[in-house]
Design a protein around this motif. Structure first.
Motif, PDB file in Angstrom:
ATOM      1  N   PRO A  74     -18.863   1.708  10.150  1.00  0.00           N
ATOM      2  CA  PRO A  74     -17.792   1.458  11.125  1.00  0.00           C
ATOM      3  C   PRO A  74     -16.602   2.388  10.908  1.00  0.00           C
ATOM      4  CG  PRO A  74     -18.656  -0.609  10.285  1.00  0.00           C
ATOM      5  CD  PRO A  74     -19.284   0.466   9.462  1.00  0.00           C
ATOM      6  N   PRO A  75     -16.080   2.982  11.959  1.00  0.00           N
ATOM      7  CA  PRO A  75     -15.004   3.974  11.803  1.00  0.00           C
ATOM      8  C   PRO A  75     -13.685   3.386  11.318  1.00  0.00           C
ATOM      9  CG  PRO A  75     -15.433   3.546  14.126  1.00  0.00           C
ATOM     10  CD  PRO A  75     -16.526   2.871  13.360  1.00  0.00           C
ATOM     11  N   GLU A  76     -13.376   2.157  11.702  1.00  0.00           N
ATOM     12  CA  GLU A  76     -12.079   1.589  11.326  1.00  0.00           C
ATOM     13  C   GLU A  76     -12.211   0.740  10.063  1.00  0.00           C
ATOM     14  OE1 GLU A  76      -9.398   1.244  15.261  1.00  0.00           O
ATOM     15  OE2 GLU A  76     -10.939  -0.315  15.087  1.00  0.00           O
ATOM     16  N   ILE A  77     -12.630   1.378   8.985  1.00  0.00           N
ATOM     17  CA  ILE A  77     -12.881   0.627   7.754  1.00  0.00           C
ATOM     18  C   ILE A  77     -11.584   0.097   7.144  1.00  0.00           C
ATOM     19  CG2 ILE A  77     -12.775   2.553   6.113  1.00  0.00           C
ATOM     20  CD1 ILE A  77     -15.322  -0.358   6.188  1.00  0.00           C
ATOM     21  N   TYR A  78     -10.464   0.757   7.445  1.00  0.00           N
ATOM     22  CA  TYR A  78      -9.166   0.291   6.958  1.00  0.00           C
ATOM     23  C   TYR A  78      -8.421  -0.509   8.025  1.00  0.00           C
ATOM     24  CZ  TYR A  78      -9.964   3.803   3.307  1.00  0.00           C
ATOM     25  OH  TYR A  78     -10.500   4.539   2.274  1.00  0.00           O
ATOM     26  N   GLU A  79      -8.283   0.071   9.226  1.00  0.00           N
ATOM     27  CA  GLU A  79      -7.373  -0.503  10.226  1.00  0.00           C
ATOM     28  C   GLU A  79      -8.025  -1.549  11.118  1.00  0.00           C
ATOM     29  OE1 GLU A  79      -8.267   2.652  10.055  1.00  0.00           O
ATOM     30  OE2 GLU A  79      -6.533   3.850   9.427  1.00  0.00           O
ATOM     31  N   GLY A  80      -9.337  -1.644  11.116  1.00  0.00           N
ATOM     32  CA  GLY A  80     -10.026  -2.537  12.049  1.00  0.00           C
ATOM     33  C   GLY A  80      -9.663  -3.994  11.867  1.00  0.00           C
ATOM     34  N   PRO A  81     -10.010  -4.834  12.838  1.00  0.00           N
ATOM     35  CA  PRO A  81      -9.665  -6.265  12.777  1.00  0.00           C
ATOM     36  C   PRO A  81     -10.248  -6.974  11.565  1.00  0.00           C
ATOM     37  CG  PRO A  81     -11.181  -5.802  14.591  1.00  0.00           C
ATOM     38  CD  PRO A  81     -10.707  -4.487  14.092  1.00  0.00           C
ATOM     39  N   ALA A  82     -11.324  -6.428  10.984  1.00  0.00           N
ATOM     40  CA  ALA A  82     -11.862  -6.975   9.729  1.00  0.00           C
ATOM     41  C   ALA A  82     -11.842  -5.902   8.648  1.00  0.00           C
ATOM     42  CB  ALA A  82     -13.280  -7.495   9.938  1.00  0.00           C
ATOM     43  N   GLY A  83     -10.982  -4.871   8.826  1.00  0.00           N
ATOM     44  CA  GLY A  83     -10.900  -3.773   7.859  1.00  0.00           C
ATOM     45  C   GLY A  83     -10.181  -4.173   6.585  1.00  0.00           C
ATOM     46  N   VAL A  84     -10.248  -3.292   5.600  1.00  0.00           N
ATOM     47  CA  VAL A  84      -9.704  -3.587   4.280  1.00  0.00           C
ATOM     48  C   VAL A  84      -8.219  -3.937   4.333  1.00  0.00           C
ATOM     49  CG1 VAL A  84      -9.218  -2.569   2.016  1.00  0.00           C
ATOM     50  CG2 VAL A  84     -11.422  -2.152   3.129  1.00  0.00           C
ATOM     51  N   SER A  85      -7.470  -3.295   5.223  1.00  0.00           N
ATOM     52  CA  SER A  85      -6.036  -3.551   5.293  1.00  0.00           C
ATOM     53  C   SER A  85      -5.714  -4.974   5.743  1.00  0.00           C
ATOM     54  CB  SER A  85      -5.368  -2.545   6.243  1.00  0.00           C
ATOM     55  OG  SER A  85      -5.459  -1.228   5.732  1.00  0.00           O
ATOM     56  N   GLN A  86      -6.704  -5.667   6.308  1.00  0.00           N
ATOM     57  CA  GLN A  86      -6.491  -7.069   6.696  1.00  0.00           C
ATOM     58  C   GLN A  86      -6.514  -7.987   5.477  1.00  0.00           C
ATOM     59  OE1 GLN A  86      -5.755  -7.737   9.907  1.00  0.00           O
ATOM     60  NE2 GLN A  86      -5.939  -5.516  10.216  1.00  0.00           N
ATOM     61  N   PHE A  87      -7.078  -7.489   4.368  1.00  0.00           N
ATOM     62  CA  PHE A  87      -7.270  -8.334   3.189  1.00  0.00           C
ATOM     63  C   PHE A  87      -6.334  -7.973   2.034  1.00  0.00           C
ATOM     64  CE2 PHE A  87     -11.258  -8.138   5.536  1.00  0.00           C
ATOM     65  CZ  PHE A  87     -11.522  -9.484   5.733  1.00  0.00           C
ATOM     66  N   PHE A  88      -5.944  -6.693   1.935  1.00  0.00           N
ATOM     67  CA  PHE A  88      -5.079  -6.250   0.856  1.00  0.00           C
ATOM     68  C   PHE A  88      -3.657  -6.058   1.361  1.00  0.00           C
ATOM     69  CE2 PHE A  88      -8.642  -3.666  -1.466  1.00  0.00           C
ATOM     70  CZ  PHE A  88      -9.319  -4.856  -1.714  1.00  0.00           C
ATOM     71  N   PRO A  89      -2.647  -6.582   0.664  1.00  0.00           N
ATOM     72  CA  PRO A  89      -1.279  -6.164   0.967  1.00  0.00           C
ATOM     73  C   PRO A  89      -1.181  -4.640   0.822  1.00  0.00           C
ATOM     74  CG  PRO A  89      -1.291  -8.044  -0.525  1.00  0.00           C
ATOM     75  CD  PRO A  89      -2.712  -7.571  -0.421  1.00  0.00           C
ATOM     76  N   HIS A  90      -0.530  -3.981   1.759  1.00  0.00           N
ATOM     77  CA  HIS A  90      -0.532  -2.526   1.746  1.00  0.00           C
ATOM     78  C   HIS A  90       0.773  -1.974   2.315  1.00  0.00           C
ATOM     79  CE1 HIS A  90      -2.095  -3.843   5.631  1.00  0.00           C
ATOM     80  NE2 HIS A  90      -1.628  -2.725   6.145  1.00  0.00           N
TER      81      HIS A  90
END
Length: 398
Positions: A175-191
């Motif tokens: 998936p291209p939005e591995i960070y910004e996507g609705p279930a991407g990493v940035s949804q889980f980690f404070p950043h």
């Protein structure tokens, strides 16, 4: 091992000194590097997170052995890994979401390996997308009674990073939005914002003097300062350790007073302080039989670690610790430090770094070989071959 794409499957000798698959070599070497807990530590200036950039030296050395790198190529790989690990630590803080602080290592080990293999920008983009789909380390290894799996958290990320490289070479897409996507990493980690804006300052790295958690470094130094002033250690009635909240949270949980593994002991402020009050700290002090020593355990029971709000306010600019030891005659001995030895504000000298390496370079055949290796490390960029460095690491010990 047959691979369906254009990448060799070498037999590599890892630090256990046995021929093995390259995946096993990456995994085991990463464990052995972490187990020593002699690594350096980067703590982000924004308080987001931390990383051990030198974890990646084991990855880089294994890549160097596999790819027959020269000194410049090894330094380039290490430099890349240091910048990436520090950048992710500045951008992400996995722990508040119950992930291990190593969770981001899946990404930067994949990127470091891809860089070492000469990946194109397109391949590097794809490899981090794949890495993100391999899952993230939960923080269970660092809470409660700590086991030696704590030595494996970074190594497990290396395995996933290498697998991501293999799949990217095979043409897999993720998936291209591995960070910004609705279930991407940035949804889980404070950043925070842009990951390289500004780039991380590697001069902030703490070069750890003792084989223990970075937050145990200042307490050990202060305890050693006090130890020299107390002739009769049995006269110690109580030991008050004042530290900041991050150190307290990482090194003074209830289980830290009764650690049952090497990892638990190296991450225990009470254990480290008691050890340093009794003697100079050595690598073997965190293993049996030393861990069962009666005098040591009686002193651990007298150690009380507290968070000091003023010290917390000064962190991360300072990593201060104050220790007050009360003696049987009613007197007290007190000492404090703002930084551990090895902090950029109190750095180790080149001589002290050499002494530390000499102390722990068990694989050298003799003092002459040890001195030659250390001398060549200072000129690593000039070395056309790394056999002189890698061969001793494969040597079987008697």
């Amino acid at each position: 091992m047959a691979l369906p794409y254009n990448i060799p499957a070498p037999r590599v000798k890892h630090a256990c000194r046995k021929d093995t698959s390259f995946l096993d070599a990456f995994f085991m070497n990463a464990i052995l590097a972490r187990r020593s807990d002699l690594l350096n530590t980067y703590l982000s200036p924004n308080g987001m997170g931390g990383a051990h950039p030198s974890d990646n030296v084991a990855l880089a050395l294994t890549l160097a052995d596999w790819r027959k790198m020269n000194g410049k190529e090894l330094l380039s790989t290490i430099h890349t890994a240091f910048h990436l690990s520090a950048a992710y630590a500045t951008h992400y803080n996995p722990e508040p979401a119950k992930y291990d602080y190593d969770a981001s290592a899946t990404f930067y080990t994949a990127l470091t390996t891809g860089h070492a293999l000469g990946f194109s920008l397109e391949q590097l983009v794809q490899v981090q997308r794949i890495a993100g789909m391999f899952g993230l380390d939960i923080n269970q290894a660092a809470v409660g009674q700590m086991t030696d799996w704590k030595h494996c958290t970074y190594a497990s990320c290396v395995l996933r990073g290498i697998e991501a490289v293999k799949l990217a070479l095979a043409g897999f897409q993720a998936p291209p939005e591995i960070y910004e996507g609705p279930a991407g990493v940035s949804q889980f980690f404070p950043h925070t914002g842009a990951i390289f804006d500004p780039p991380p300052d590697l001069k902030r790295i703490v070069f750890k003097r003792w084989p223990a958690l970075v937050f145990c470094q200042t307490p050990i130094d202060v305890a050693l300062d006090i130890s020299g002033t107390i002739r009769d250690k049995a006269a110690i009635q109580s030991v008050l350790v004042k530290t900041h909240e991050v150190a307290f949270r990482n090194g003074a949980i209830p289980e830290a007073y009764h650690p049952t593994s090497r990892a638990g002991r190296t991450h225990s402020i009470p254990y480290c302080v008691a050890t340093a009050l009794l003697k100079s700290v050595k690598y073997e002090d965190f293993d049996e039989p030393r861990a069962s020593d009666g005098a040591l355990n009686r002193l651990i029971a007298k150690v009380h670690v507290v968070e000091d709000t003023e010290i917390t306010k000064a962190y991360p600019v300072k990593s201060k610790c104050v220790i007050v030891a009360a003696l049987a005659d009613g007197s007290t001995v007190e000492s404090e430090r703002d930084y551990p030895k090895g902090d950029p504000n109190d750095p180790l000298s080149d001589k002290e770094i050499e002494e530390k390496l000499s102390k722990y370079f068990f694989f050298a055949a003799n003092k002459t070989e040890q001195d030659e290796i250390i001398a060549r490390l200072w000129r690593l960029e000039e070395q056309e071959s790394l056999d002189w460095l890698i061969a001793p690491l494969k040597r079987r010990l008697a």
